[in-house]
Enzyme design. Structure first.
Site, PDB file in Angstrom:
ATOM      1  N   CYS A   1      51.474  56.428  38.707  1.00 19.71           N
ATOM      2  CA  CYS A   1      52.030  56.424  37.347  1.00 19.71           C
ATOM      3  C   CYS A   1      51.408  57.527  36.479  1.00 19.71           C
ATOM      4  O   CYS A   1      51.801  58.674  36.605  1.00 19.71           O
ATOM      5  CB  CYS A   1      51.895  55.030  36.738  1.00 19.71           C
ATOM      6  SG  CYS A   1      53.132  54.743  35.468  1.00 19.71           S
TER       7      CYS A   1
ATOM      8  N   HIS B   1      54.289  51.601  40.601  1.00 21.44           N
ATOM      9  CA  HIS B   1      52.990  51.057  41.033  1.00 21.44           C
ATOM     10  C   HIS B   1      53.145  50.329  42.377  1.00 21.44           C
ATOM     11  O   HIS B   1      53.387  49.114  42.381  1.00 21.44           O
ATOM     12  CB  HIS B   1      52.467  50.048  40.003  1.00 21.44           C
ATOM     13  CG  HIS B   1      52.090  50.657  38.700  1.00 21.44           C
ATOM     14  ND1 HIS B   1      50.791  50.959  38.378  1.00 21.44           N
ATOM     15  CD2 HIS B   1      52.841  51.014  37.633  1.00 21.44           C
ATOM     16  CE1 HIS B   1      50.757  51.485  37.162  1.00 21.44           C
ATOM     17  NE2 HIS B   1      51.983  51.529  36.694  1.00 21.44           N
TER      18      HIS B   1
ATOM     19  N   GLY C   1      47.487  54.653  33.490  1.00 19.96           N
ATOM     20  CA  GLY C   1      46.689  54.660  32.264  1.00 19.96           C
ATOM     21  C   GLY C   1      47.522  55.058  31.064  1.00 19.96           C
ATOM     22  O   GLY C   1      48.705  55.401  31.189  1.00 19.96           O
TER      23      GLY C   1
ATOM     24  N   GLU D   1      50.986  49.286  44.349  1.00 20.78           N
ATOM     25  CA  GLU D   1      49.942  48.275  44.594  1.00 20.78           C
ATOM     26  C   GLU D   1      50.394  46.847  44.305  1.00 20.78           C
ATOM     27  O   GLU D   1      49.870  45.894  44.885  1.00 20.78           O
ATOM     28  CB  GLU D   1      48.677  48.577  43.792  1.00 20.78           C
ATOM     29  CG  GLU D   1      48.816  48.588  42.274  1.00 20.78           C
ATOM     30  CD  GLU D   1      49.218  49.945  41.720  1.00 20.78           C
ATOM     31  OE1 GLU D   1      49.715  50.795  42.495  1.00 20.78           O
ATOM     32  OE2 GLU D   1      49.053  50.157  40.502  1.00 20.78           O
TER      33      GLU D   1
ATOM     34  N   SER E   1      34.071  31.340  31.445  1.00 21.41           N
ATOM     35  CA  SER E   1      35.210  31.986  32.107  1.00 21.41           C
ATOM     36  C   SER E   1      34.695  32.963  33.162  1.00 21.41           C
ATOM     37  O   SER E   1      33.486  33.191  33.262  1.00 21.41           O
ATOM     38  CB  SER E   1      36.056  32.716  31.076  1.00 21.41           C
ATOM     39  OG  SER E   1      35.301  33.776  30.538  1.00 21.41           O
TER      40      SER E   1
HETATM   41  N1  GLN Z   1      51.166  56.256  29.884  1.00 21.10           N
HETATM   42  C1  GLN Z   1      52.147  56.597  30.849  1.00 21.10           C
HETATM   43  C2  GLN Z   1      53.543  56.192  30.422  1.00 21.10           C
HETATM   44  O1  GLN Z   1      53.707  55.384  29.559  1.00 21.10           O
HETATM   45  C3  GLN Z   1      51.822  56.030  32.217  1.00 21.10           C
HETATM   46  C4  GLN Z   1      51.824  54.536  32.251  1.00 21.10           C
HETATM   47  C5  GLN Z   1      51.111  53.969  33.454  1.00 21.10           C
HETATM   48  O2  GLN Z   1      50.317  54.658  34.091  1.00 21.10           O
HETATM   49  N2  GLN Z   1      51.362  52.725  33.786  1.00 21.10           N
HETATM   50  O3  GLN Z   1      54.500  56.692  30.943  1.00 21.10           O
END
Ligand code: GLN
Length: 547
Positions: free
Chosen positions: A386, A519, A359, A521, A13
């Site tokens: 985020c 997001h 994150g 991106e 992979s």
């Molecule tokens: N952990 C954060 C939340 O749940 C941010 C999520 C993320 O960065 N995609 O709101």
């Protein structure tokens, strides 16, 4: 009849099957064929949302809120098309549908069996994807490699389709050809074995795409042709490239598009990949650099560092830099490093911009907050995505509003100042342990404040408010703190309709300081950079490195 191209991997992979599929679809699109691409993940997970990004790579969110494999992102970027949830399936999803149908007496008393009922459900889903996208050709990426148990029934679905419609289905084996340093020769045996494994599943490949660090020479093409039962001209070279967007052009040099269309008996138009070619040539000449530090945590897997967890974000930074004739230099910084040593933080001065991506969870959070602080007080352009936006909110609460111990409830449910909190709907999901597919997902409208950084960024690309951006989170800015924040100069420049949720947080007395709850991106494309990334890179390119 819709035509199908099944792409299966051989040997190992990670050899770029996703970009191969995206590239094949791209060249067919450039020949005027209505095309789409489908990704099959052989895992039992119902979606990619519950898979760890260091194991499975980025979770790509579609416009309609599906949590999919990162390859769907490649398809979107190559085809400049929004790919919807119907173009993604997992073993879990297929089995669940069959079992639900059985429970509803949908099989009329028959014994429900792995074959033919699972492949039939797979074919039904492929047909839906074709119908929904109005595609004449569907390129189907079967995840994993031949010889695994997990993807066998997906290969069987392709075999069944080919048996019924021999001239409407093509099989492509994407395989790895090692050149061991000690031997100094490209070895074809692993690929021969992969082709034989595919044969034992009842499938003869029509093409072999050989991935290697160099092109396949004539003697080895001949060998592969002889031992794999493929015509010599149908063995296609896919040598390593510095830029993935060159792959469709390489395939075209081997005439892959026309060869596929000939097999499928489709007449092609003579369109071409002009703008694509222009972009790939232009990129090579960029000298002026823009240095961005990406401060995150999903970089390490054992002894290896990889960046697949943030692939859309990386591509978005590249697109934005290229559109401004800049060469992006991206550095991965594990935020836990800042927790170990404060001097490490000073190294951030060497960058033109700092970005904290999305994150989850506690690890590395304090390091991220220190990085935001450094960017804010040293006036280094900052973009928070985020979780990166939530970190910026926490930093502002602690250091400007002097709210000691301010935090997100995700990290400290007992914080005295929950500046980031759950909305009631999320509380209900969590109370029932409903974690899969229950975040705030997919595209939502967002209203922009006039004359804000965000509004100006979108206006530059003639995008009017309300914008629509894709989300994936459970937590939100806590509105109880809105007025206190605003009093200290925070600008909530993006709000959900009726102003209920904060979507963008920015600061005015800074060259560029902005965080988005969404997001951006996921919507960036090679020829159409995303406005937020574009304006971040613009600000970064103006920054003089502070001594
Ligand atoms: N952990 C954060 C939340 O749940 C941010 C999520 C993320 O960065 N995609 O709101």
């Amino acid at each position: 009849m819709v035509k199908y191209i099944f792409v299966v991997g051989g040997v190992m992979s990670g050899v770029g099957k996703g970009t191969t599929v995206a590239s094949i679809a791209k060249i067919l699109q450039s020949k005027g064929v209505p095309v789409t691409a489908v990704k099959i993940d052989p895992y039992l997970n119902v979606d990619a949302g519950t898979m760890n990004p260091t194991e499975h790579g980025e979770v790509f969110v579609t416009e309609d809120g599906d949590e999919t494999d990162q390859d769907i992102g490649n398809y979107e970027r190559f085809l400049d098309q929004n790919i919807l949830s119907t173009n993604y399936m997992t073993t879990g999803r297929v089995y669940r549908a069959v079992i639900e149908k059985e429970r509803a007496l949908g099989y009329g008393g028959k014994c429900v069996e792995a074959v033919p009922h699972i492949p039939e459900e797979i074919i039904r889903r492929l047909n839906i994807a074709a119908r929904k996208t109005k595609a004449k050709v569907v390129v189907v990426e079967i995840g994993g490699t031949v010889g695994e148990y997990q993807n066998l029934l997906f290969i069987e679905a392709g075999r069944m389709l080919k048996l019924k419609h021999p001239s409407d289905v093509v099989f492509i084996l994407v395989s790895f050809l090692p050149v061991p340093a000690k031997i100094g020769e490209m070895k074809t045996k692993p690929t021969q074995t992969a082709a034989h494994l595919l044969n034992s599943a009842g499938v003869q490949p029509d093409f072999i795409i050989g991935r290697s660090n160099q092109p396949i020479d004539i003697p080895r093409k001949r060998k592969l042709a002889t031992f794999c039962g493929v015509r010599e001209e149908d063995v296609i070279s896919a040598p390593d490239v510095t830029n993935i967007y060159e792959i469709p052009l390489n395939f075209e040099r081997d005439g892959l598009g026309s060869k596929i269309l000939k097999k499928l008996k489709i007449k092609s138009q003579t369109k071409d990949l002009k703008s694509w070619k222009r972009l790939t040539t232009k990129i090579k000449g960029f000298k002026k650099e823009v240095k961005i530090a990406i401060v995150g945590k999903y970089f390490k897997s054992g002894d290896f560092t990889f960046s697949d967890s943030y692939i859309s974000l990386i591509e978005a930074l590249k697109h934005a830099a290229w559109a401004q004739n800049l060469k992006p230099i991206l550095s991965w910084i594990d935020s836990t490093e800042f927790e170990k040593s404060k001097t490490k933080l000073k190294e951030l001065k060497n960058y033109d911009g700092i970005l904290i991506p999305g994150g989850f969870g506690e690890r590395g959070v304090e390091g991220k907050i220190s990085a935001v602080h450094f960017a804010r007080v040293n006036k280094i352009p900052y973009l928070g995505i985020c979780y990166g936006m939530q970190m910026a909110v926490i930093e502002f609460a602690r250091n400007v509003l002097k709210l000691k111990g301010a935090n997100t409830k995700e990290i400290n449910p007992k914080t005295p100042h929950p500046v980031i909190d759950l909305i009631p709907e999320q509380l209900r999901h969590l109370a029932k342990n409903h974690f899969g597919g229950t975040m705030r997902l997919g595209a939502y409208p967002c209203h922009l404040k006039d004359k804000s950084l965000a509004q100006k960024a979108y206006a530059k690309f003639k995008i009017k408010t309300p914008i629509k951006e894709r989300h994936r989170h459970r937590y939100e800015f806590n509105n109880k703190y809105r007025i206190a924040f605003e009093k200290k100069g925070a600008l909530f420049s993006g709000l959900s309709p009726k102003g209920a949720l904060v979507e963008i947080f920015e600061l005015a007395d800074h060259p560029f300081f902005l965080g988005t709850q969404f997001h951006p991106e996921f919507k960036s494309r090679p020829l159409f950079p995303h406005p937020i990334y574009f304006s971040f890179i613009k600000a970064a390119s103006k920054k003089r490195i502070v001594k």
